[in-house]
Each structure stands twice: as structure tokens, then as C-alpha cells.
Motif scaffolding. Structure first.
Motif, PDB file in Angstrom:
ATOM      1  N   TRP A   1       4.593  -1.449 -14.229  1.00  0.00           N
ATOM      2  CA  TRP A   1       5.858  -2.161 -14.398  1.00  0.00           C
ATOM      3  C   TRP A   1       6.566  -2.297 -13.060  1.00  0.00           C
ATOM      4  O   TRP A   1       7.084  -3.357 -12.718  1.00  0.00           O
ATOM      5  CB  TRP A   1       6.756  -1.416 -15.389  1.00  0.00           C
ATOM      6  CG  TRP A   1       8.115  -2.027 -15.514  1.00  0.00           C
ATOM      7  CD1 TRP A   1       8.476  -3.067 -16.303  1.00  0.00           C
ATOM      8  CD2 TRP A   1       9.292  -1.643 -14.781  1.00  0.00           C
ATOM      9  NE1 TRP A   1       9.805  -3.350 -16.124  1.00  0.00           N
ATOM     10  CE2 TRP A   1      10.336  -2.489 -15.186  1.00  0.00           C
ATOM     11  CE3 TRP A   1       9.555  -0.666 -13.839  1.00  0.00           C
ATOM     12  CZ2 TRP A   1      11.620  -2.397 -14.683  1.00  0.00           C
ATOM     13  CZ3 TRP A   1      10.837  -0.571 -13.328  1.00  0.00           C
ATOM     14  CH2 TRP A   1      11.854  -1.423 -13.748  1.00  0.00           C
ATOM     15  N   GLU A   2       6.569  -1.202 -12.284  1.00  0.00           N
ATOM     16  CA  GLU A   2       7.225  -1.220 -10.984  1.00  0.00           C
ATOM     17  C   GLU A   2       6.559  -2.237 -10.055  1.00  0.00           C
ATOM     18  O   GLU A   2       7.235  -3.006  -9.375  1.00  0.00           O
ATOM     19  CB  GLU A   2       7.190   0.178 -10.362  1.00  0.00           C
ATOM     20  CG  GLU A   2       7.942   0.285  -9.063  1.00  0.00           C
ATOM     21  CD  GLU A   2       7.914   1.694  -8.486  1.00  0.00           C
ATOM     22  OE1 GLU A   2       8.734   1.954  -7.608  1.00  0.00           O
ATOM     23  OE2 GLU A   2       7.091   2.519  -8.923  1.00  0.00           O
ATOM     24  N   GLU A   3       5.233  -2.252 -10.063  1.00  0.00           N
ATOM     25  CA  GLU A   3       4.507  -3.222  -9.235  1.00  0.00           C
ATOM     26  C   GLU A   3       4.821  -4.646  -9.673  1.00  0.00           C
ATOM     27  O   GLU A   3       4.992  -5.542  -8.844  1.00  0.00           O
ATOM     28  CB  GLU A   3       3.001  -2.967  -9.317  1.00  0.00           C
ATOM     29  CG  GLU A   3       2.543  -1.750  -8.569  1.00  0.00           C
ATOM     30  CD  GLU A   3       1.049  -1.517  -8.708  1.00  0.00           C
ATOM     31  OE1 GLU A   3       0.341  -2.413  -9.214  1.00  0.00           O
ATOM     32  OE2 GLU A   3       0.600  -0.434  -8.314  1.00  0.00           O
ATOM     33  N   ASN A   4       4.900  -4.863 -10.978  1.00  0.00           N
ATOM     34  CA  ASN A   4       5.219  -6.182 -11.510  1.00  0.00           C
ATOM     35  C   ASN A   4       6.600  -6.633 -11.024  1.00  0.00           C
ATOM     36  O   ASN A   4       6.784  -7.781 -10.625  1.00  0.00           O
ATOM     37  CB  ASN A   4       5.153  -6.160 -13.037  1.00  0.00           C
ATOM     38  CG  ASN A   4       5.284  -7.527 -13.640  1.00  0.00           C
ATOM     39  OD1 ASN A   4       5.020  -8.532 -12.987  1.00  0.00           O
ATOM     40  ND2 ASN A   4       5.698  -7.572 -14.887  1.00  0.00           N
ATOM     41  N   ARG A   5       7.579  -5.723 -11.072  1.00  0.00           N
ATOM     42  CA  ARG A   5       8.929  -6.047 -10.607  1.00  0.00           C
ATOM     43  C   ARG A   5       8.930  -6.364  -9.110  1.00  0.00           C
ATOM     44  O   ARG A   5       9.625  -7.272  -8.663  1.00  0.00           O
ATOM     45  CB  ARG A   5       9.895  -4.891 -10.881  1.00  0.00           C
ATOM     46  CG  ARG A   5      10.189  -4.637 -12.318  1.00  0.00           C
ATOM     47  CD  ARG A   5      10.815  -5.807 -13.040  1.00  0.00           C
ATOM     48  NE  ARG A   5      11.992  -6.304 -12.343  1.00  0.00           N
ATOM     49  CZ  ARG A   5      12.535  -7.487 -12.533  1.00  0.00           C
ATOM     50  NH1 ARG A   5      12.014  -8.315 -13.412  1.00  0.00           N
ATOM     51  NH2 ARG A   5      13.593  -7.869 -11.873  1.00  0.00           N
ATOM     52  N   ILE A   6       8.149  -5.636  -8.338  1.00  0.00           N
ATOM     53  CA  ILE A   6       8.062  -5.880  -6.904  1.00  0.00           C
ATOM     54  C   ILE A   6       7.504  -7.262  -6.639  1.00  0.00           C
ATOM     55  O   ILE A   6       8.035  -8.022  -5.817  1.00  0.00           O
ATOM     56  CB  ILE A   6       7.218  -4.783  -6.199  1.00  0.00           C
ATOM     57  CG1 ILE A   6       7.981  -3.456  -6.222  1.00  0.00           C
ATOM     58  CG2 ILE A   6       6.872  -5.188  -4.770  1.00  0.00           C
ATOM     59  CD1 ILE A   6       7.135  -2.256  -5.804  1.00  0.00           C
ATOM     60  N   HIS A   7       6.428  -7.615  -7.354  1.00  0.00           N
ATOM     61  CA  HIS A   7       5.816  -8.937  -7.165  1.00  0.00           C
ATOM     62  C   HIS A   7       6.789 -10.056  -7.565  1.00  0.00           C
ATOM     63  O   HIS A   7       6.838 -11.101  -6.911  1.00  0.00           O
ATOM     64  CB  HIS A   7       4.517  -9.041  -7.964  1.00  0.00           C
ATOM     65  CG  HIS A   7       3.403  -8.229  -7.389  1.00  0.00           C
ATOM     66  ND1 HIS A   7       2.854  -8.475  -6.146  1.00  0.00           N
ATOM     67  CD2 HIS A   7       2.738  -7.152  -7.874  1.00  0.00           C
ATOM     68  CE1 HIS A   7       1.903  -7.597  -5.900  1.00  0.00           C
ATOM     69  NE2 HIS A   7       1.805  -6.780  -6.930  1.00  0.00           N
TER      70      HIS A   7
END
Length: 91
Positions: A79-85
Motif C-alpha cells: 500500500w505504501e509503495e502504491n501511494r508513493i507511485h
């Protein structure tokens, strides 16, 4: 199944190592503070209040341990990676 690049695998491994490092720090501080407070309070004759601190903070440490070893941790990282992208795409 998604293909992950070596960079993504490295980032995930680094994030997991960071969570383990934070857990170790939490455990060390917990043990040092509780043992110091227990020693000080027992020298004054009453150590009952330290038990409540131990129980409360101990539950927090147990929660931290479960957060680190939980399989849901991977979904939190995803989820965190998705938000970063998404943030990168906005800019």
C-alpha cells in the motif's frame, strides 16, 4: 503473479530490515527503562506501580512484534509503495 525488479525486491527487503531494527530498538529501550524503574522503585519499597507500566508498555511491544511478523505487513508495504507511485505520477 507480478514480476518484481531487483530494485523493488531490494526496497522491500530494506523496508523489512528497517521494521526489524525499529522492533529491536523498542525492545532494548523497554527492557532498560523497565529494569531501571523496577530497581529504583523496589529500593524505595513499593514496586506495584511499575507492574502496570510493564503490562501497558508490554502490550505495546507485543503489538509491535505482531505487526512485524504479520503476513499483513507485506500488504502495508505494498500500500505504501502504491501511494508513493501515485504521488510520483502526480508530479
Amino acid at each position: 503473479m507480478e514480476a518484481h525488479t531487483d530494485l523493488e525486491k531490494y526496497a522491500r527487503a530494506k523496508a523489512h530490515a528497517g521494521t526489524l531494527k525499529a522492533l529491536c530498538g523498542h525492545l532494548i529501550v523497554f527492557m532498560m527503562v523497565i529494569s531501571t524503574l523496577l530497581a529504583v522503585s523496589s529500593s524505595h519499597g513499593d514496586s506495584r506501580w511499575v507492574r502496570w507500566l510493564f503490562i501497558g508498555w508490554g502490550l505495546g511491544v507485543i503489538g509491535h512484534i505482531f505487526l512485524v511478523i504479520s503476513p499483513n505487513t507485506a500488504s502495508i508495504v505494498a500500500w505504501e509503495e502504491n501511494r508513493i507511485h501515485k504521488e510520483i505520477a502526480k508530479r
